[in-house]
Design a protein around this motif. Structure first.
Motif, short mmCIF file in Angstrom:
data_model
loop_
_atom_site.label_atom_id
_atom_site.label_comp_id
_atom_site.label_asym_id
_atom_site.label_seq_id
_atom_site.Cartn_x
_atom_site.Cartn_y
_atom_site.Cartn_z
N GLY A 1 -43.25 10.01 17.73
CA GLY A 1 -42.81 9.26 16.56
C GLY A 1 -41.32 9.06 16.45
N VAL A 2 -40.81 9.25 15.25
CA VAL A 2 -39.40 9.03 14.92
C VAL A 2 -38.51 9.92 15.78
CG1 VAL A 2 -37.69 9.37 13.08
CG2 VAL A 2 -39.87 8.30 12.56
N VAL A 3 -38.94 11.16 16.00
CA VAL A 3 -38.14 12.10 16.78
C VAL A 3 -38.01 11.62 18.22
CG1 VAL A 3 -37.97 14.48 17.62
CG2 VAL A 3 -38.68 14.04 15.26
N LYS A 4 -39.11 11.19 18.81
CA LYS A 4 -39.06 10.68 20.19
C LYS A 4 -38.15 9.46 20.27
CE LYS A 4 -41.67 9.28 24.19
NZ LYS A 4 -42.88 9.59 24.92
N GLU A 5 -38.29 8.55 19.33
CA GLU A 5 -37.45 7.36 19.33
C GLU A 5 -35.97 7.73 19.27
OE1 GLU A 5 -36.37 3.48 16.58
OE2 GLU A 5 -38.13 4.66 16.07
N ALA A 6 -35.63 8.66 18.39
CA ALA A 6 -34.23 9.07 18.25
C ALA A 6 -33.69 9.73 19.52
CB ALA A 6 -34.08 10.04 17.07
N LEU A 7 -34.51 10.53 20.18
CA LEU A 7 -34.05 11.29 21.34
C LEU A 7 -34.07 10.50 22.63
CD1 LEU A 7 -35.64 14.79 20.64
CD2 LEU A 7 -33.39 13.92 19.96
N THR A 8 -34.80 9.40 22.67
CA THR A 8 -34.94 8.67 23.93
C THR A 8 -34.31 7.28 23.92
OG1 THR A 8 -37.13 7.85 23.31
CG2 THR A 8 -37.05 9.91 24.57
N THR A 9 -33.68 6.88 22.82
CA THR A 9 -33.04 5.56 22.76
C THR A 9 -31.57 5.73 22.40
OG1 THR A 9 -33.58 5.25 20.42
CG2 THR A 9 -35.17 4.40 22.03
N GLY A 10 -30.80 4.70 22.69
CA GLY A 10 -29.40 4.69 22.30
C GLY A 10 -28.50 5.49 23.23
N PRO A 11 -27.22 5.52 22.89
CA PRO A 11 -26.24 6.19 23.75
C PRO A 11 -26.37 7.71 23.71
CG PRO A 11 -25.19 5.44 21.73
CD PRO A 11 -26.61 4.93 21.71
N GLN A 12 -25.89 8.33 24.77
CA GLN A 12 -25.85 9.80 24.82
C GLN A 12 -24.68 10.28 23.96
OE1 GLN A 12 -27.94 11.93 26.25
NE2 GLN A 12 -29.20 10.23 26.93
N PRO A 13 -24.84 11.42 23.30
CA PRO A 13 -23.72 11.95 22.52
C PRO A 13 -22.60 12.42 23.43
CG PRO A 13 -25.63 13.41 22.40
CD PRO A 13 -26.04 12.23 23.19
N LYS A 14 -21.39 12.29 22.97
CA LYS A 14 -20.21 12.78 23.68
C LYS A 14 -19.81 14.10 23.03
CE LYS A 14 -19.03 8.89 26.07
NZ LYS A 14 -20.29 8.57 26.68
N LEU A 15 -20.03 15.18 23.75
CA LEU A 15 -19.71 16.50 23.23
C LEU A 15 -18.36 16.95 23.75
CD1 LEU A 15 -23.20 18.11 23.87
CD2 LEU A 15 -22.30 17.31 21.68
N PRO A 16 -17.61 17.69 22.93
CA PRO A 16 -16.33 18.22 23.42
C PRO A 16 -16.57 19.12 24.63
CG PRO A 16 -16.71 18.82 21.11
CD PRO A 16 -17.93 18.14 21.60
N ARG A 17 -15.66 19.10 25.58
CA ARG A 17 -15.83 19.91 26.79
C ARG A 17 -14.86 21.09 26.84
NH1 ARG A 17 -20.66 18.78 28.79
NH2 ARG A 17 -20.99 16.57 29.03
N ASP A 18 -14.00 21.20 25.84
CA ASP A 18 -12.95 22.22 25.89
C ASP A 18 -13.43 23.62 25.60
OD1 ASP A 18 -11.20 20.22 26.56
OD2 ASP A 18 -10.51 19.91 24.51
N SER A 19 -14.27 23.77 24.59
CA SER A 19 -14.71 25.13 24.24
C SER A 19 -16.08 25.10 23.57
CB SER A 19 -13.69 25.79 23.30
OG SER A 19 -13.81 25.24 22.01
N SER A 20 -16.78 26.21 23.74
CA SER A 20 -18.10 26.33 23.09
C SER A 20 -17.98 26.27 21.58
CB SER A 20 -18.76 27.64 23.50
OG SER A 20 -19.09 27.60 24.86
N SER A 21 -16.89 26.85 21.04
CA SER A 21 -16.75 26.84 19.58
C SER A 21 -16.57 25.42 19.06
CB SER A 21 -15.62 27.75 19.13
OG SER A 21 -14.39 27.30 19.63
#
Length: 140
Positions: A49-69
């Motif tokens: 459903g909605v969850v699959k659509e959200a997780l499988t469409t659109g751009p990938q998130p850009k996460l910070p790479r500097d630190s886990s925090s």
């Protein structure tokens, strides 16, 4: 059920993919990361459903790479916001989202021979961000 906006879908995706990233980085290793990414992608592709659509469409998130925090400070609020979005727009999908995120996090942790204490701690913070239980203290 109301349709999610692109921004709302991106929030769900940022939370879910970020949670997997946090668990993977809690106990890093290059070969482990390859197995972990396959484990997580299988769980997310199995959403509905909605969850699959959200997780499988659109751009990938850009996460910070500097630190886990830094990643945590972006991802944990996104998880909480994702749950709130689903509560407002698609209440039956709240449990689906929580389940997908927690199952993917667990699969990632188990992908390379067992769950480490660091991975367990991250999963508990993810669980708390999803509103599943109170947040444990952060260890330095």
């Amino acid at each position: 059920m109301e349709r999610l906006t692109d921004e709302e879908r991106f929030t769900l995706k940022t939370g879910a993919f970020g949670a997997v990233f946090l668990v993977s980085n809690a106990d890093p290793g290059i070969f482990a990361m390859i197995r972990e990414s396959f484990a997580a992608s299988g769980v997310m592709a199995g959403a509905s459903g909605v969850v699959k659509e959200a997780l499988t469409t659109g751009p990938q998130p850009k996460l910070p790479r500097d630190s886990s925090s830094e990643v945590e400070s972006m991802v944990l609020p996104a998880l909480g916001e994702a749950v709130e979005i689903l509560r407002r727009k698609s209440p039956p999908d709240v449990s689906t989202y929580r389940s997908v995120v927690l199952t993917a996090a667990d699969e990632v942790a188990r992908a390379h021979g067992g769950v480490s204490p660091a991975e367990t701690a991250v999963i508990e913070r993810i669980r708390a961000a999803l509103g599943d239980r109170p947040a444990p203290p952060v260890e330095d």
